[in-house]
Structure formats: C-alpha cells, structure tokens
Design a protein around this motif. Structure first.
Motif, PDB file in Angstrom:
ATOM      1  N   GLN A 192       0.742  -1.060   0.043  1.00  0.00           N
ATOM      2  CA  GLN A 192      -0.028  -0.138   0.052  1.00  0.00           C
ATOM      3  C   GLN A 192       0.977   1.098   0.075  1.00  0.00           C
ATOM      4  OE1 GLN A 192      -3.255  -0.191  -0.324  1.00  0.00           O
ATOM      5  NE2 GLN A 192      -3.258  -2.178  -0.311  1.00  0.00           N
ATOM      6  N   ASN A 244       1.002   7.372  -9.066  1.00  0.00           N
ATOM      7  CA  ASN A 244       0.020   6.772 -10.381  1.00  0.00           C
ATOM      8  C   ASN A 244      -0.530   5.388 -10.108  1.00  0.00           C
ATOM      9  OD1 ASN A 244      -0.299   9.150 -11.980  1.00  0.00           O
ATOM     10  ND2 ASN A 244       2.198   8.845 -12.637  1.00  0.00           N
ATOM     11  N   ASN A 245       0.183   4.636  -9.417  1.00  0.00           N
ATOM     12  CA  ASN A 245      -0.184   3.056  -9.210  1.00  0.00           C
ATOM     13  C   ASN A 245      -1.079   3.050  -7.931  1.00  0.00           C
ATOM     14  OD1 ASN A 245       1.055   0.901 -11.010  1.00  0.00           O
ATOM     15  ND2 ASN A 245       2.840   2.680 -10.970  1.00  0.00           N
ATOM     16  N   GLY A 246      -1.460   4.201  -7.463  1.00  0.00           N
ATOM     17  CA  GLY A 246      -2.358   4.196  -6.445  1.00  0.00           C
ATOM     18  C   GLY A 246      -1.934   3.874  -4.904  1.00  0.00           C
ATOM     19  N   LYS A 247      -0.523   3.880  -4.844  1.00  0.00           N
ATOM     20  CA  LYS A 247       0.017   3.754  -3.695  1.00  0.00           C
ATOM     21  C   LYS A 247       0.193   4.912  -2.854  1.00  0.00           C
ATOM     22  CE  LYS A 247       0.987  -0.320  -5.205  1.00  0.00           C
ATOM     23  NZ  LYS A 247      -0.294  -1.343  -5.048  1.00  0.00           N
ATOM     24  N   LYS A 248       0.557   4.852  -1.427  1.00  0.00           N
ATOM     25  CA  LYS A 248       0.846   6.050  -0.620  1.00  0.00           C
ATOM     26  C   LYS A 248       2.336   6.181  -0.736  1.00  0.00           C
ATOM     27  CE  LYS A 248      -2.780   5.936   2.474  1.00  0.00           C
ATOM     28  NZ  LYS A 248      -3.185   5.101   3.660  1.00  0.00           N
TER      29      LYS A 248
END
Ligand code: ADP
Ligand code: F6P
Length: 327
Positions: free
Chosen positions: A9, A36-40
C-alpha cells in the motif's frame, strides 16, 4: 513475513551514502510512479539515520515539483553506523512496519544495498537504485550521478590546464571515486591527461612519472596533467617530490566535493527517471530484494545477494587506450 505484492500500500523512499546529482530525478520518479499506481508514498529523510529517528513525511506529487533540475537530494542523506548493527536493522524494520511502509526504494551505493538486503531479510520489500558518482557498483554499467560528476570534473580540469600551460607547470589533479578509478579514467581520457593514476592499476613507481615529465619537457610540452584518483591520494606530497626531482613547478589541486554537486546532466536525469519508475514497477509486480541495473542499453534487475557478490574491474581496453593516447 514479506507481504504479497498486491498488498503493498505504501512505498517509502530514501537516499543513503554520498549524495549524487540525479537523485532528485529518481525520487521524483518513484513518488509519481507510486502515486500513479494508487500507492501512498513516504519520504524518509537522511537515509537510514532518518529512518531510525522516524524522520518520515507523507509525499504527494507536488512535493517533487521543480526538483528534477536540482543537485543534491531533497531527502537529505547520511552515513549511519547504527544501521550496520543487527539491533539497528531490526529497529529500522520495525519502524517501517509501524509507518505502514511495506515497500522501500533505497537510492545509494553498495553499502546502502547491504542495508536494503538486511531489511529484506526482516520482511520489508526493498529495491535498490544505483546512486553514486563513483560508478563502482558491479552489476550496473551506469550509476546515477556519474555523468554529472565527470562533466563537472572535466570542466574544472580544463580550467586548471589553462593556468598550468601559462605557467609551464605540472598539475596533479585529484578526483573522487573512493577506492575506484572510474572518474579518473574517464577524465584522464576526456582531458587528454599525460598520466592517469588509478587505484586498480597504479604501481607506485614515481620514477616513471618523473621520467615522463622530463621526456615531455624535452619534446616541448608546456603542461603536464596528472589525474590522480582519490584512492591513491597524497597529491600534495606527490607534487612536492615531483617538483624536487624534475625541477618543474608542480601544483596539486584536489577537486573534492564540487564533483558531487550541481544540476544533473540530461543523461543523469533521464536514467534516474526511468530507473525510479522501474523500481516501483518491480515492487508492484511483487518483486523484492532486487537492485535496478543498466546493462547493454537496457534496464534489468538482480537479486541483491547476487549483485553484491559481483566484481567490477577497469576495462583493460579503455585503460590501454588511455595510456596510448597520453604518450
Ligand atoms: P554507499 O551506499 O554509497 O556505498 P556507504 O558505504 O557509506 O555508502 O553506505 C551507506 C550506508 O549504508 C551506511 O552509512 C550504513 O548506514 C549502511 N550500510 C553500509 N553497509 C552496511 C551493512 N553491511 N549492513 C547494513 N547497513 C549498511
Ligand atoms: O561515494 C561518493 C564519494 O564522494 C566518494 O567519491 C568519496 O570517497 C566519498 O563519497 C566522500 O565521502 P564524504 O562526503 O562522506 O566525505
């Protein structure tokens, strides 16, 4: 237990060891690719030292705006003894866990990779990026910062050469590289040095240098540039001995940390950017304990154990060409 890739995540990023121009481009690429990959994304200040002191900040895309052209590292860096201890490594892994950092990109040299290797063994998914001006990482033909550093050194050496020629002096110019001679070799060729001293090759026979200076004087050469690698060092005392033996005024210039600063070249920005993106892609693809490398014009990656076991040597052909062209 190492978390599965899909579970990642939060990606942390740190720079460690000596700073290198292009590190900011790498940080920027890690941050933006991860977002851009939805990670924090969490930025860890001052390398492993900052990790152990929990100097950890949340990163958003705009935090890396206007940084790609800047030298140094916006995260800061450090050398940290505590990270070399088992206790320190366990503490670092626990802090990663506490802050939810399940993927960590470490930008640095071999020493920093060793830290990443230990963290991977303690369950933190790690990826190493080669960031050092020294070019001394065996698995990769390119390290972030080398191109800027050799261009900075080359320009400085050209300037020393101007004054050396005017005064008909011999100049010993010491360049960085720790125990490796890559900066010295590249500058030696690019600056047309009369002698190039590499830790990997130098036989410490000063008489050969003295004979070469005298022979060049007889041929009418007005300058004599000796590029000396930091791994050999002692440029000032070498200059004194050479002047006494040849009668040619000799000066030593130690370029020092100027080689680590400055706006990164296009090549450093470009490769740092694609390597930073690649590191995050590896984490997102479930890879860990890998280092990113550049070989034969392509990005690739290696297991950290394998990468750290590799040996790197000065290219014999390049060394021979350097010697031949300096005669
Ligand atoms: P570089 O990464 O440029 O080779 P260093 O050798 O100084 O620079 O290493 C940077 C940092 O990496 C060290 O200060 C230390 O915190 C960590 N490190 C180095 N070697 C090890 C090791 N064997 N185990 C764990 N951490 C290490
Ligand atoms: O590894 C990069 C480097 O600049 C080496 O070339 C040099 O030996 C070393 O770091 C200097 O380290 P410091 O900045 O800690 O003196």
């Amino acid at each position: 237990m190492t978390k599965l890739a899909e579970e990642i995540q939060t990606i942390g990023v740190l720079t460690s060891g000596g700073d290198a121009p292009g590190m900011n481009a790498a940080i920027r690429a890690v941050v933006r690719t991860a977002l851009n990959n939805g990670k924090k994304v969490k930025g860890i200040k001052q390398g492993y030292l900052g990790l152990l002191n929990e100097k950890i900040v949340d990163f958003k895309g705009s935090d890396v705006s206007n940084t790609i052209q800047t030298g140094g590292t916006i995260l800061g860096t450090a050398r940290c003894q505590e990270m070399r201890t088992e206790e320190g490594q366990k503490k670092a892994a626990a802090i990663c866990k506490k802050h939810g950092i399940d993927g960590l990109v470490v930008i640095g040299g071999d020493g920093s990779y060793a830290g990443a290797q230990k963290l991977a063994g303690l369950g933190v998914n790690t990826i190493g990026l080669p960031g050092t001006i020294d070019l001394d990482i065996a698995c990769t033909e390119y390290t972030i910062g080398f191109d800027t550093a050799v261009n900075t050194a080359m320009e400085a050496i050209d300037k020393v050469r101007d004054t050396s020629t005017s005064h008909e002096r011999c100049s010993i110019i010491e360049v960085m590289g720790r125990s490796a001679g890559y900066i010295a070799l590249w500058c030696g060729i690019a600056n047309g040095a009369e002698d190039i001293l590499l830790p990997e090759k130098y036989d410490y026979d000063e008489q050969k240098l003295i004979d070469n200076i005298i022979a060049n004087r007889k041929k009418g050469k007005k300058h004599h540039i000796i590029i000396n690698a930091e791994g050999i060092g002692h440029s000032t005392s070498m200059a004194r001995r050479i002047e006494a033996a040849t009668g040619v005024e000799t000066r030593a210039t130690i370029l020092g940390h100027m080689q680590r600063g400055g706006s990164p070249t296009c090549r450093d920005r470009f490769i740092a950017s694609i390597m930073g993106a690649y590191a995050v892609d590896l984490l997102c693809a479930g890879k860990s304990k890998r280092v990113v490398a550049y070989r034969d014009g392509e990005l690739t990656d290696y297991d950290i154990d394998e990468a750290l076991a590799m040996q790197k040597n000065i290219n014999e052909y390049e060394f021979e060409v350097a010697r031949m062209l300096s005669r």
